[in-house]
Design a protein around this motif. Structure first.
Motif, PDB file in Angstrom:
ATOM      1  N   GLY A 194     -21.203  30.239 -27.194  1.00 19.91           N
ATOM      2  CA  GLY A 194     -21.050  29.227 -28.233  1.00 19.91           C
ATOM      3  C   GLY A 194     -20.958  27.830 -27.627  1.00 19.91           C
ATOM      4  N   GLU A 195     -21.207  26.803 -28.444  1.00 16.17           N
ATOM      5  CA  GLU A 195     -21.190  25.421 -27.984  1.00 16.17           C
ATOM      6  C   GLU A 195     -20.188  24.607 -28.794  1.00 16.17           C
ATOM      7  N   THR A 196     -19.669  23.564 -28.163  1.00 13.43           N
ATOM      8  CA  THR A 196     -18.747  22.663 -28.843  1.00 13.43           C
ATOM      9  C   THR A 196     -18.849  21.275 -28.231  1.00 13.43           C
ATOM     10  N   ASP A 197     -18.430  20.264 -29.005  1.00  9.45           N
ATOM     11  CA  ASP A 197     -18.443  18.871 -28.550  1.00  9.45           C
ATOM     12  C   ASP A 197     -17.067  18.482 -28.036  1.00  9.45           C
ATOM     13  N   ILE A 198     -17.064  17.671 -26.980  1.00  9.64           N
ATOM     14  CA  ILE A 198     -15.820  17.180 -26.382  1.00  9.64           C
ATOM     15  C   ILE A 198     -15.925  15.664 -26.243  1.00  9.64           C
ATOM     16  N   ILE A 199     -14.867  14.968 -26.630  1.00  8.90           N
ATOM     17  CA  ILE A 199     -14.800  13.509 -26.479  1.00  8.90           C
ATOM     18  C   ILE A 199     -13.618  13.182 -25.574  1.00  8.90           C
ATOM     19  N   LEU A 200     -13.902  12.531 -24.453  1.00 10.67           N
ATOM     20  CA  LEU A 200     -12.865  12.105 -23.513  1.00 10.67           C
ATOM     21  C   LEU A 200     -12.692  10.593 -23.650  1.00 10.67           C
ATOM     22  N   THR A 201     -11.483  10.157 -23.986  1.00 15.23           N
ATOM     23  CA  THR A 201     -11.195   8.740 -24.200  1.00 15.23           C
ATOM     24  C   THR A 201     -10.210   8.254 -23.145  1.00 15.23           C
ATOM     25  N   VAL A 202     -10.544   7.137 -22.484  1.00 16.50           N
ATOM     26  CA  VAL A 202      -9.679   6.525 -21.471  1.00 16.50           C
ATOM     27  C   VAL A 202      -9.315   5.123 -21.950  1.00 16.50           C
TER      28      VAL A 202
ATOM     29  N   LYS B  54       0.823  -1.207   0.000  1.00 14.29           N
ATOM     30  CA  LYS B  54       0.000   0.000   0.000  1.00 14.29           C
ATOM     31  C   LYS B  54       0.854   1.253   0.000  1.00 14.29           C
ATOM     32  N   ASP B  55       2.057   1.200   0.608  1.00 13.02           N
ATOM     33  CA  ASP B  55       2.904   2.379   0.669  1.00 13.02           C
ATOM     34  C   ASP B  55       3.770   2.555  -0.571  1.00 13.02           C
ATOM     35  N   THR B  56       3.784   1.561  -1.446  1.00 11.31           N
ATOM     36  CA  THR B  56       4.559   1.666  -2.683  1.00 11.31           C
ATOM     37  C   THR B  56       3.735   2.393  -3.736  1.00 11.31           C
ATOM     38  N   PRO B  57       4.264   3.440  -4.361  1.00  9.35           N
ATOM     39  CA  PRO B  57       3.498   4.161  -5.380  1.00  9.35           C
ATOM     40  C   PRO B  57       3.039   3.219  -6.489  1.00  9.35           C
ATOM     41  N   GLU B  58       1.750   3.284  -6.802  1.00  8.11           N
ATOM     42  CA  GLU B  58       1.175   2.401  -7.802  1.00  8.11           C
ATOM     43  C   GLU B  58       1.298   3.016  -9.191  1.00  8.11           C
ATOM     44  N   PHE B  59       1.583   2.177 -10.145  1.00 12.71           N
ATOM     45  CA  PHE B  59       1.653   2.603 -11.530  1.00 12.71           C
ATOM     46  C   PHE B  59       0.242   2.822 -12.066  1.00 12.71           C
ATOM     47  N   CYS B  60       0.009   3.982 -12.682  1.00 15.46           N
ATOM     48  CA  CYS B  60      -1.312   4.275 -13.240  1.00 15.46           C
ATOM     49  C   CYS B  60      -1.425   3.607 -14.606  1.00 15.46           C
ATOM     50  N   PRO B  61      -2.334   2.658 -14.755  1.00 14.73           N
ATOM     51  CA  PRO B  61      -2.409   1.909 -16.013  1.00 14.73           C
ATOM     52  C   PRO B  61      -3.296   2.564 -17.068  1.00 14.73           C
ATOM     53  N   PHE B  62      -3.728   3.806 -16.848  1.00 15.65           N
ATOM     54  CA  PHE B  62      -4.704   4.419 -17.752  1.00 15.65           C
ATOM     55  C   PHE B  62      -4.091   5.602 -18.507  1.00 15.65           C
ATOM     56  N   GLU B  63      -4.566   5.764 -19.722  1.00 15.28           N
ATOM     57  CA  GLU B  63      -4.132   6.859 -20.591  1.00 15.28           C
ATOM     58  C   GLU B  63      -5.365   7.647 -21.013  1.00 15.28           C
ATOM     59  N   VAL B  64      -5.263   8.982 -20.969  1.00 17.30           N
ATOM     60  CA  VAL B  64      -6.415   9.847 -21.226  1.00 17.30           C
ATOM     61  C   VAL B  64      -6.136  10.735 -22.433  1.00 17.30           C
ATOM     62  N   GLU B  65      -7.134  10.868 -23.300  1.00 14.34           N
ATOM     63  CA  GLU B  65      -7.085  11.801 -24.424  1.00 14.34           C
ATOM     64  C   GLU B  65      -8.370  12.623 -24.423  1.00 14.34           C
ATOM     65  N   ARG B  66      -8.226  13.940 -24.611  1.00 14.50           N
ATOM     66  CA  ARG B  66      -9.392  14.827 -24.669  1.00 14.50           C
ATOM     67  C   ARG B  66      -9.395  15.535 -26.019  1.00 14.50           C
ATOM     68  N   ASP B  67     -10.433  15.316 -26.787  1.00  9.54           N
ATOM     69  CA  ASP B  67     -10.553  15.905 -28.121  1.00  9.54           C
ATOM     70  C   ASP B  67     -11.640  16.977 -28.089  1.00  9.54           C
TER      71      ASP B  67
END
Length: 418
Positions: free
Chosen positions: A63-71, A40-53
């Motif tokens: 004004g309005e716009t569309d956003i796509i968040l990909t994990v 629990k005290d060892t820093p955990e590797f984050c296995p996720f990658e995030v992209e925001r378009d």
């Protein structure tokens, strides 16, 4: 922290039990606890990658716009996760959702699509928060993944077809402002005696007929560029002096529209925002300057500062001598003397003053409203007697309508008759 104390307490009990029983069996029971503590005290590797378009990163107000968040799951195991997108202040969700519960296998990705409406300003997105549960659903891990993105929302510029200005001083470069000097131009200025080299088409034949002894030629008015400074009042006291909002967004839109038309007329335009702090955009030309001004206006907020409570600390030395100033403000009583002194120093001044009482409000009884209106009209009349061109902006009208209604007065001011 409570889990940490529980592990320490359990380990202490097992150690005491081992000492009391004089056996090593309780110590063996401590090994899983120690392993769990170390893990629990060892820093955990984050296995996720995030992209925001973001479809449109530059918008106009509302004004309005569309956003796509990909994990994407870059780990080796499947995971049940919750994705939370934290919207910056000034963005409103209009379609979709910013929360998603899903299960991702190794190498899989999940997309979350939503639509936002943006208020004016620069909006920076915070980290994406991901919560992961284990297979039993009893434990969870939380990650905050930084993904820098920004949406810049500009003020609406509207449309101004023209803006006559009272230019007292022009620069040496050719432009579209009448300079009051004879030379090459479009509009008739004066007649004078013919000089060798003058175009024959400019000869004033009617004048020659009256004076046959000499040739007379027509002279046109030179048109040049001018220095123009726009001062936007962002003092909170000015916009809430009557206890109601006097439409800061409309004044920002007006500053954007004025800078656009003045730059299109090839003038050198600067912008000063005077309020909680001083924001100065150096004078410049063309589309690049328009972009600088619009970016400065996108971040305007009203506020107070004891240094800028009155106009006496406004750094007028930043504006060239005898240049044209356009002051956009609801006006305070204390502003009167400063504007008079500025006019006395040779600056040509146009004051565009939004009338916060021009729209119906329930904040006043009729008598209070009438008194406030009389005081305001007296202030504006005093400014006009000082030679300052004042446009009293009824907020029921657009900026284009205001210019159209006062075009005659502005033209008289240009000719020095007002």
């Amino acid at each position: 922290m409570s889990r940490y104390y529980s592990l320490v307490l359990t380990a202490s009990i097992l150690l005491i039990a081992s000492l009391m029983t004089r056996t090593s069996f309780p110590l063996y029971l401590m090994l899983p606890l120690l392993w769990r503590f170390i893990r629990k005290d060892t820093p955990e590797f984050c296995p996720f990658e995030v992209e925001r378009d973001i479809k449109e990163k530059r918008l106009i107000r509302d004004g309005e716009t569309d956003i796509i968040l990909t994990v994407r799951n870059r780990g080796k195991k499947a995971a049940r996760i919750r994705i939370v997108e934290q919207l910056p202040a000034g963005l409103a969700l209009t379609e979709g959702d910013t929360n998603l519960f899903t299960k991702l296998k190794a190498g899989e990705s999940a997309a979350m699509k939503y639509r936002i409406r943006s208020g004016r300003g620069r909006h920076r997105f915070a980290a994406v928060r991901i919560t992961v549960w284990n297979a039993m659903g009893l434990e969870k891990s939380e990650y905050e993944i930084e993904k820098e993105s920004e949406i810049i929302t500009m003020a609406t510029t509207g449309h101004l077809s023209s803006l006559p200005i009272n230019v007292r001083k022009t620069l040496v470069f050719a432009g579209l402002n009448p300079s009051g000097q004879g030379g090459d131009g479009v509009y008739f200025h004066d007649v004078r005696e013919y000089r060798p080299g003058d175009p024959l088409r400019h000869i004033h034949w009617n004048g020659v007929a009256k004076n046959p002894d000499k040739l007379i030629t027509r002279e046109f008015e030179q048109e040049r560029v001018s220095d123009i400074g726009i001062i936007l009042d962002a003092r909170n006291d000015a916009y809430y002096q009557y206890g109601i909002n006097t439409y800061i967004e409309e004044t920002i839109d007006a500053a954007a529209a004025l800078s656009g038309i003045l730059l299109s007329l090839q003038n050198r335009v600067g912008l000063m925002i005077y309020g909680r702090f001083l924001d100065w955009t150096m004078p410049g030309y063309g589309k690049m300057q328009q972009e600088r001004i619009r970016r400065a206006l996108s971040s305007v907020t009203t506020g107070n500062h004891h240094v800028f409570k009155t106009l006496k600390n406004l750094p007028t030395n930043l504006f060239p001598e005898r240049s044209q100033l356009i002051f956009i403000s609801p006006l305070l009583d204390s502003d009167l003397e400063f504007l008079k002194r500025l006019r006395g120093r040779g600056y040509a001044i146009i004051v565009i003053s939004p009338d916060c009482l021009s729209r119906t409000t329930d904040s006043y009884d009729p008598l209070t409203r009438e008194i406030a209106s009389i005081q305001r009209n007296m202030l504006l009349k005093d400014l006009e007697r000082s030679g300052i061109t004042v446009l009293n902006w009824n907020m029921k009208h657009s900026m284009e309508k205001l210019i159209q209604l006062n075009k005659g007065r502005l033209r008289m001011a240009v000719r020095g008759k007002l």
